[in-house]
Design a protein around this motif. Structure first.
Motif, PDB file in Angstrom:
ATOM      1  N   ARG A  72      26.208  33.028  48.864  1.00 56.88           N
ATOM      2  CA  ARG A  72      24.908  33.312  48.242  1.00 56.88           C
ATOM      3  C   ARG A  72      24.710  32.491  46.974  1.00 56.88           C
ATOM      4  NH1 ARG A  72      20.697  33.914  49.802  1.00 56.88           N
ATOM      5  NH2 ARG A  72      19.911  35.027  47.982  1.00 56.88           N
ATOM      6  N   GLY A  73      25.769  32.361  46.181  1.00 58.00           N
ATOM      7  CA  GLY A  73      25.665  31.568  44.962  1.00 58.00           C
ATOM      8  C   GLY A  73      25.308  30.122  45.249  1.00 58.00           C
ATOM      9  N   LEU A  74      25.919  29.578  46.304  1.00 58.75           N
ATOM     10  CA  LEU A  74      25.599  28.204  46.699  1.00 58.75           C
ATOM     11  C   LEU A  74      24.167  28.117  47.214  1.00 58.75           C
ATOM     12  CD1 LEU A  74      28.966  27.214  48.431  1.00 58.75           C
ATOM     13  CD2 LEU A  74      28.120  26.465  46.190  1.00 58.75           C
ATOM     14  N   ALA A  75      23.762  29.097  48.022  1.00 57.73           N
ATOM     15  CA  ALA A  75      22.397  29.108  48.564  1.00 57.73           C
ATOM     16  C   ALA A  75      21.358  29.210  47.453  1.00 57.73           C
ATOM     17  CB  ALA A  75      22.225  30.255  49.563  1.00 57.73           C
ATOM     18  N   LEU A  76      21.692  29.911  46.382  1.00 55.03           N
ATOM     19  CA  LEU A  76      20.770  30.061  45.253  1.00 55.03           C
ATOM     20  C   LEU A  76      20.881  28.912  44.252  1.00 55.03           C
ATOM     21  CD1 LEU A  76      21.319  33.884  44.649  1.00 55.03           C
ATOM     22  CD2 LEU A  76      19.241  32.801  45.545  1.00 55.03           C
ATOM     23  N   ALA A  77      21.803  27.986  44.516  1.00 55.11           N
ATOM     24  CA  ALA A  77      22.043  26.843  43.632  1.00 55.11           C
ATOM     25  C   ALA A  77      22.388  27.286  42.209  1.00 55.11           C
ATOM     26  CB  ALA A  77      20.850  25.883  43.632  1.00 55.11           C
ATOM     27  N   LEU A  78      23.186  28.360  42.107  1.00 54.60           N
ATOM     28  CA  LEU A  78      23.623  28.825  40.797  1.00 54.60           C
ATOM     29  C   LEU A  78      24.709  27.900  40.258  1.00 54.60           C
ATOM     30  CD1 LEU A  78      23.862  32.674  41.475  1.00 54.60           C
ATOM     31  CD2 LEU A  78      21.995  31.415  40.401  1.00 54.60           C
ATOM     32  N   ASP A  79      24.915  27.973  38.967  1.00 58.08           N
ATOM     33  CA  ASP A  79      25.958  27.185  38.328  1.00 58.08           C
ATOM     34  C   ASP A  79      27.298  27.477  39.008  1.00 58.08           C
ATOM     35  OD1 ASP A  79      27.211  25.632  36.100  1.00 58.08           O
ATOM     36  OD2 ASP A  79      28.088  27.606  35.677  1.00 58.08           O
ATOM     37  N   PRO A  80      28.021  26.451  39.477  1.00 59.13           N
ATOM     38  CA  PRO A  80      29.273  26.678  40.205  1.00 59.13           C
ATOM     39  C   PRO A  80      30.308  27.491  39.426  1.00 59.13           C
ATOM     40  CG  PRO A  80      28.567  24.403  40.468  1.00 59.13           C
ATOM     41  CD  PRO A  80      27.651  25.030  39.451  1.00 59.13           C
ATOM     42  N   GLU A  81      30.391  27.310  38.116  1.00 60.63           N
ATOM     43  CA  GLU A  81      31.340  28.094  37.318  1.00 60.63           C
ATOM     44  C   GLU A  81      30.955  29.568  37.315  1.00 60.63           C
ATOM     45  OE1 GLU A  81      32.175  26.565  33.409  1.00 60.63           O
ATOM     46  OE2 GLU A  81      32.341  24.510  34.171  1.00 60.63           O
ATOM     47  N   ARG A  82      29.678  29.839  37.211  1.00 59.29           N
ATOM     48  CA  ARG A  82      29.192  31.223  37.243  1.00 59.29           C
ATOM     49  C   ARG A  82      29.500  31.856  38.599  1.00 59.29           C
ATOM     50  NH1 ARG A  82      22.880  33.040  37.149  1.00 59.29           N
ATOM     51  NH2 ARG A  82      23.225  35.269  36.927  1.00 59.29           N
ATOM     52  N   VAL A  83      29.273  31.101  39.668  1.00 58.99           N
ATOM     53  CA  VAL A  83      29.556  31.604  41.017  1.00 58.99           C
ATOM     54  C   VAL A  83      31.041  31.893  41.157  1.00 58.99           C
ATOM     55  CG1 VAL A  83      29.552  31.031  43.479  1.00 58.99           C
ATOM     56  CG2 VAL A  83      27.567  30.448  42.049  1.00 58.99           C
ATOM     57  N   GLU A  84      31.886  30.954  40.743  1.00 61.43           N
ATOM     58  CA  GLU A  84      33.333  31.142  40.907  1.00 61.43           C
ATOM     59  C   GLU A  84      33.837  32.329  40.093  1.00 61.43           C
ATOM     60  OE1 GLU A  84      36.864  30.811  42.690  1.00 61.43           O
ATOM     61  OE2 GLU A  84      35.013  29.807  43.261  1.00 61.43           O
ATOM     62  N   LYS A  85      33.295  32.526  38.901  1.00 59.15           N
ATOM     63  CA  LYS A  85      33.687  33.690  38.097  1.00 59.15           C
ATOM     64  C   LYS A  85      33.355  34.983  38.848  1.00 59.15           C
ATOM     65  CE  LYS A  85      32.883  36.119  33.783  1.00 59.15           C
ATOM     66  NZ  LYS A  85      32.036  36.305  32.630  1.00 59.15           N
ATOM     67  N   THR A  86      32.190  35.038  39.451  1.00 57.42           N
ATOM     68  CA  THR A  86      31.792  36.236  40.191  1.00 57.42           C
ATOM     69  C   THR A  86      32.621  36.401  41.458  1.00 57.42           C
ATOM     70  OG1 THR A  86      29.554  35.931  39.325  1.00 57.42           O
ATOM     71  CG2 THR A  86      29.804  37.472  41.143  1.00 57.42           C
ATOM     72  N   VAL A  87      32.921  35.303  42.129  1.00 54.46           N
ATOM     73  CA  VAL A  87      33.798  35.359  43.306  1.00 54.46           C
ATOM     74  C   VAL A  87      35.133  35.980  42.919  1.00 54.46           C
ATOM     75  CG1 VAL A  87      35.154  33.934  44.916  1.00 54.46           C
ATOM     76  CG2 VAL A  87      32.719  33.454  44.559  1.00 54.46           C
ATOM     77  N   ARG A  88      35.698  35.545  41.804  1.00 60.83           N
ATOM     78  CA  ARG A  88      37.008  36.048  41.349  1.00 60.83           C
ATOM     79  C   ARG A  88      36.941  37.555  41.058  1.00 60.83           C
ATOM     80  NH1 ARG A  88      39.260  32.957  43.748  1.00 60.83           N
ATOM     81  NH2 ARG A  88      40.578  34.764  43.896  1.00 60.83           N
ATOM     82  N   GLU A  89      35.793  38.029  40.534  1.00 60.34           N
ATOM     83  CA  GLU A  89      35.664  39.466  40.256  1.00 60.34           C
ATOM     84  C   GLU A  89      35.868  40.297  41.514  1.00 60.34           C
ATOM     85  OE1 GLU A  89      31.840  39.896  38.368  1.00 60.34           O
ATOM     86  OE2 GLU A  89      32.550  38.991  36.494  1.00 60.34           O
ATOM     87  N   PHE A  90      35.443  39.772  42.652  1.00 62.09           N
ATOM     88  CA  PHE A  90      35.635  40.476  43.918  1.00 62.09           C
ATOM     89  C   PHE A  90      37.000  40.159  44.526  1.00 62.09           C
ATOM     90  CE2 PHE A  90      31.074  40.716  43.445  1.00 62.09           C
ATOM     91  CZ  PHE A  90      30.764  41.948  43.953  1.00 62.09           C
ATOM     92  N   ALA A  91      37.355  38.885  44.589  1.00 59.71           N
ATOM     93  CA  ALA A  91      38.579  38.478  45.273  1.00 59.71           C
ATOM     94  C   ALA A  91      39.840  38.992  44.589  1.00 59.71           C
ATOM     95  CB  ALA A  91      38.627  36.953  45.373  1.00 59.71           C
ATOM     96  N   ASP A  92      39.835  39.085  43.278  1.00 56.89           N
ATOM     97  CA  ASP A  92      41.028  39.500  42.544  1.00 56.89           C
ATOM     98  C   ASP A  92      41.149  41.011  42.395  1.00 56.89           C
ATOM     99  OD1 ASP A  92      41.553  36.813  42.288  1.00 56.89           O
ATOM    100  OD2 ASP A  92      40.897  36.681  40.196  1.00 56.89           O
ATOM    101  N   ALA A  93      40.109  41.739  42.742  1.00 55.99           N
ATOM    102  CA  ALA A  93      40.123  43.201  42.574  1.00 55.99           C
ATOM    103  C   ALA A  93      40.884  43.872  43.722  1.00 55.99           C
ATOM    104  CB  ALA A  93      38.690  43.731  42.526  1.00 55.99           C
ATOM    105  N   ASP A  94      41.460  45.017  43.422  1.00 59.44           N
ATOM    106  CA  ASP A  94      42.127  45.824  44.439  1.00 59.44           C
ATOM    107  C   ASP A  94      41.285  47.026  44.859  1.00 59.44           C
ATOM    108  OD1 ASP A  94      44.644  44.385  44.769  1.00 59.44           O
ATOM    109  OD2 ASP A  94      45.053  44.989  42.706  1.00 59.44           O
ATOM    110  N   LEU A  95      40.407  47.483  43.967  1.00 60.85           N
ATOM    111  CA  LEU A  95      39.536  48.621  44.263  1.00 60.85           C
ATOM    112  C   LEU A  95      38.298  48.538  43.383  1.00 60.85           C
ATOM    113  CD1 LEU A  95      39.094  51.441  45.668  1.00 60.85           C
ATOM    114  CD2 LEU A  95      40.088  52.423  43.593  1.00 60.85           C
ATOM    115  N   VAL A  96      37.147  48.656  44.002  1.00 64.34           N
ATOM    116  CA  VAL A  96      35.878  48.694  43.279  1.00 64.34           C
ATOM    117  C   VAL A  96      35.050  49.823  43.870  1.00 64.34           C
ATOM    118  CG1 VAL A  96      33.709  47.468  42.826  1.00 64.34           C
ATOM    119  CG2 VAL A  96      35.878  46.220  42.741  1.00 64.34           C
ATOM    120  N   VAL A  97      34.439  50.599  43.002  1.00 66.84           N
ATOM    121  CA  VAL A  97      33.471  51.602  43.448  1.00 66.84           C
ATOM    122  C   VAL A  97      32.100  51.107  43.020  1.00 66.84           C
ATOM    123  CG1 VAL A  97      32.658  53.988  43.265  1.00 66.84           C
ATOM    124  CG2 VAL A  97      35.124  53.499  43.243  1.00 66.84           C
ATOM    125  N   ALA A  98      31.248  50.872  43.992  1.00 71.18           N
ATOM    126  CA  ALA A  98      29.867  50.504  43.687  1.00 71.18           C
ATOM    127  C   ALA A  98      29.064  51.791  43.558  1.00 71.18           C
ATOM    128  CB  ALA A  98      29.286  49.625  44.783  1.00 71.18           C
TER     129      ALA A  98
END
Length: 192
Positions: A72-98
């Motif tokens: 989605r970040g790529l599709a929205l043409a967001l800043d790649p660093e911003r996208v990668e930071k957000t990717v890491r928030e999900f990929a590095d987590a063990d448990l998230v409650v939305a």
């Protein structure tokens, strides 16, 4: 004078979120998480509408969502660093409650009050996790409001959004205290 719960007051005066990137396993099991969710659900809720719900997102789903965030970040043409930071928030987590804000039609309770109730649920879950000894952090970010991500990735309904992604895990390092608001700069007394 009221009889204060001093332990609770001391906790609230020193409560400090733990950065999500510093959290690791183990995470609360289903039984421990049930207690935290029960506490969070005791939030102010005008009209008893329950205009929020929980999505418990475990590691395999977090890895899937990390890929969807990248796409989605790529599709929205967001800043790649911003996208990668957000990717890491999900990929590095063990448990998230939305905490999903899910306003209900009501003639008595405006939607804004329902959204504020969802925010109170986020804080309640954050405080409960910290009080139980876990590390916790309340995040949102652009995926919380991106319709394609919310509907395809989390199966949310068109009127729903994520009030917060609550990362919960084991604290690996204690963060330093941060500056807090100067009360005299944000408080006005209305006496007449």
């Amino acid at each position: 004078m009221p009889d204060p719960n001093q332990a609770a007051l001391d906790f609230m005066q020193t409560r400090r979120s733990r950065p999500a990137r510093t959290l690791a396993g183990p995470v609360p099991d289903a039984e421990a998480l049930q207690v935290l969710l029960t506490i969070a659900a005791r939030t102010p809720d005008h009209g008893k509408l329950e205009p929020w719900r929980f999505l418990v997102i475990e590691k395999p789903a977090l890895e899937r969502l990390a890929g969807e965030v990248r796409d989605r970040g790529l599709a929205l043409a967001l800043d790649p660093e911003r996208v990668e930071k957000t990717v890491r928030e999900f990929a590095d987590a063990d448990l998230v409650v939305a905490v999903v804000a899910s306003p209900k039609p009501s003639d008595k309770v405006p939607e804004i009050e329902q959204v504020l109730s969802a925010g109170a649920v986020c804080y309640g879950l954050l405080a409960a996790a910290l009080a139980a000894g876990w590390g916790a952090n309340w995040l949102s970010g652009w995926p919380a409001f991106d319709r394609p991500f919310l509907e395809a990735g989390l199966n949310l309904k068109p009127h729903e959004f994520v009030a917060g992604f609550l990362h919960i895990g084991t604290e690996t390092i204690a963060p330093p205290e941060r500056p807090r608001p100067m009360l005299d700069q944000i408080t006005e007394w209305v006496r007449a």
